[in-house]
Design a protein around this motif. Structure first.
Motif, PDB file in Angstrom:
ATOM      1  N   PHE A  57      46.054  26.741  47.653  1.00 24.65           N
ATOM      2  CA  PHE A  57      45.533  26.749  46.295  1.00 24.65           C
ATOM      3  C   PHE A  57      45.971  28.023  45.593  1.00 24.65           C
ATOM      4  CE2 PHE A  57      42.589  24.307  48.912  1.00 24.65           C
ATOM      5  CZ  PHE A  57      42.607  23.100  48.230  1.00 24.65           C
ATOM      6  N   LYS A  58      46.114  27.934  44.272  1.00 26.69           N
ATOM      7  CA  LYS A  58      46.548  29.090  43.496  1.00 26.69           C
ATOM      8  C   LYS A  58      45.373  30.013  43.190  1.00 26.69           C
ATOM      9  CE  LYS A  58      48.361  26.709  40.174  1.00 26.69           C
ATOM     10  NZ  LYS A  58      49.054  26.259  38.983  1.00 26.69           N
ATOM     11  N   SER A  59      45.704  31.289  43.085  1.00 24.40           N
ATOM     12  CA  SER A  59      44.702  32.275  42.696  1.00 24.40           C
ATOM     13  C   SER A  59      45.379  33.382  41.894  1.00 24.40           C
ATOM     14  CB  SER A  59      44.015  32.868  43.929  1.00 24.40           C
ATOM     15  OG  SER A  59      44.969  33.522  44.751  1.00 24.40           O
ATOM     16  N   GLU A  60      44.591  34.054  41.079  1.00 22.70           N
ATOM     17  CA  GLU A  60      45.062  35.224  40.349  1.00 22.70           C
ATOM     18  C   GLU A  60      44.704  36.476  41.142  1.00 22.70           C
ATOM     19  OE1 GLU A  60      44.944  34.129  35.607  1.00 22.70           O
ATOM     20  OE2 GLU A  60      43.344  35.362  36.441  1.00 22.70           O
ATOM     21  N   TYR A  61      45.416  37.531  40.830  1.00 25.42           N
ATOM     22  CA  TYR A  61      45.162  38.824  41.482  1.00 25.42           C
ATOM     23  C   TYR A  61      45.128  39.896  40.408  1.00 25.42           C
ATOM     24  CZ  TYR A  61      46.181  43.081  44.175  1.00 25.42           C
ATOM     25  OH  TYR A  61      46.143  44.339  44.716  1.00 25.42           O
ATOM     26  N   HIS A  62      44.085  40.743  40.437  1.00 24.43           N
ATOM     27  CA  HIS A  62      44.030  41.869  39.512  1.00 24.43           C
ATOM     28  C   HIS A  62      43.428  43.075  40.218  1.00 24.43           C
ATOM     29  CE1 HIS A  62      42.487  44.104  35.816  1.00 24.43           C
ATOM     30  NE2 HIS A  62      43.802  44.123  35.728  1.00 24.43           N
ATOM     31  N   ARG A  63      44.259  44.056  40.439  1.00 23.40           N
ATOM     32  CA  ARG A  63      43.834  45.326  41.044  1.00 23.40           C
ATOM     33  C   ARG A  63      42.954  45.144  42.278  1.00 23.40           C
ATOM     34  NH1 ARG A  63      45.784  49.022  37.541  1.00 23.40           N
ATOM     35  NH2 ARG A  63      45.771  48.529  35.325  1.00 23.40           N
ATOM     36  N   GLY A  64      43.392  44.285  43.193  1.00 22.21           N
ATOM     37  CA  GLY A  64      42.693  44.100  44.460  1.00 22.21           C
ATOM     38  C   GLY A  64      41.742  42.941  44.523  1.00 22.21           C
ATOM     39  N   THR A  65      41.364  42.370  43.379  1.00 29.19           N
ATOM     40  CA  THR A  65      40.426  41.237  43.346  1.00 29.19           C
ATOM     41  C   THR A  65      41.193  39.933  43.166  1.00 29.19           C
ATOM     42  OG1 THR A  65      38.689  42.610  42.398  1.00 29.19           O
ATOM     43  CG2 THR A  65      38.444  40.238  42.159  1.00 29.19           C
TER      44      THR A  65
END
Length: 196
Positions: A22-30
């Motif tokens: 499944f796809k996910s976003e990543y932002h500064r470790g989260t």
């Protein structure tokens, strides 16, 4: 979308994401898991992909769908825009053909759960991309389209077109001809619209 508290480096995330189902976003470790899209969201995205593809057929620009990841290094942000247009040479993160760096136009199809995020934080992150010149927001629950463009002045953006009329059309910077809202919203169901 729901956030998963993990402390991963951008490189660790990318390795993990390339193997994920499944796809996910990543932002500064989260990491934020991406929810499935509605029927109208998918229909609008598919309609736009066809309309843009036809118009870019013999162009120096190309377009990509929501399965093509975008990396914004200044924000440490990986995401999947619904559609992107890249003009000139496509810049990739590495030798894998799955992560771009230089979109010219980004199109987001808004859903109830993502609309505020797409309008605020996400737009802010996108604006740090040097090649980025145009942002298009298309509502999937009612007839409404906004076209934002970067002006000649550094970091100044303007809403150049907003419409709620199904009999209207939009002209994007990189396309030779306009796209009608009737074509954008073809085969969607249950939309609110104004046609006066």
């Amino acid at each position: 979308m729901s956030a998963v508290e993990k402390t991963l480096s951008p490189d660790d995330y990318l390795q993990w994401e390339r193997a994920a189902e499944f796809k996910s976003e990543y932002h500064r470790g989260t990491i934020t898991l991406m929810a499935g899209a509605s029927r109208n969201h998918n229909r609008v995205t598919a309609n736009l992909s066809v309309e843009i593809g036809v118009r870019l057929k013999n162009s120096r620009c190309q377009h990509f769908s929501q399965d093509f990841r975008l990396w914004i290094p200044t924000e440490e942000f990986y995401t999947y825009p619904d559609l992107t247009i890249v003009c000139g040479k496509l810049e990739l993160l590495d030798d894998q053909f799955d992560t771009m760096l230089n979109p010219t136009t980004i199109i987001e199809v808004l859903s109830k759960s993502t609309a505020q995020y797409d309008r605020s934080e996400k737009f802010e992150y996108y604006r740090s991309i040097p090649s980025f010149k145009e942002y298009v927001l298309i509502d999937s629950e009612r007839v409404k389209v906004e076209v934002w463009q970067k002006l000649e002045s550094p970091n100044v953006w303007a809403l150049v077109h907003e419409t709620r009329r199904l009999d209207d059309s939009i002209q994007l910077m990189m396309l030779p001809s306009a796209i009608s809202l009737q074509d954008i919203y073809a085969q969607t169901v249950g939309l609110l619209h104004i046609n006066d």
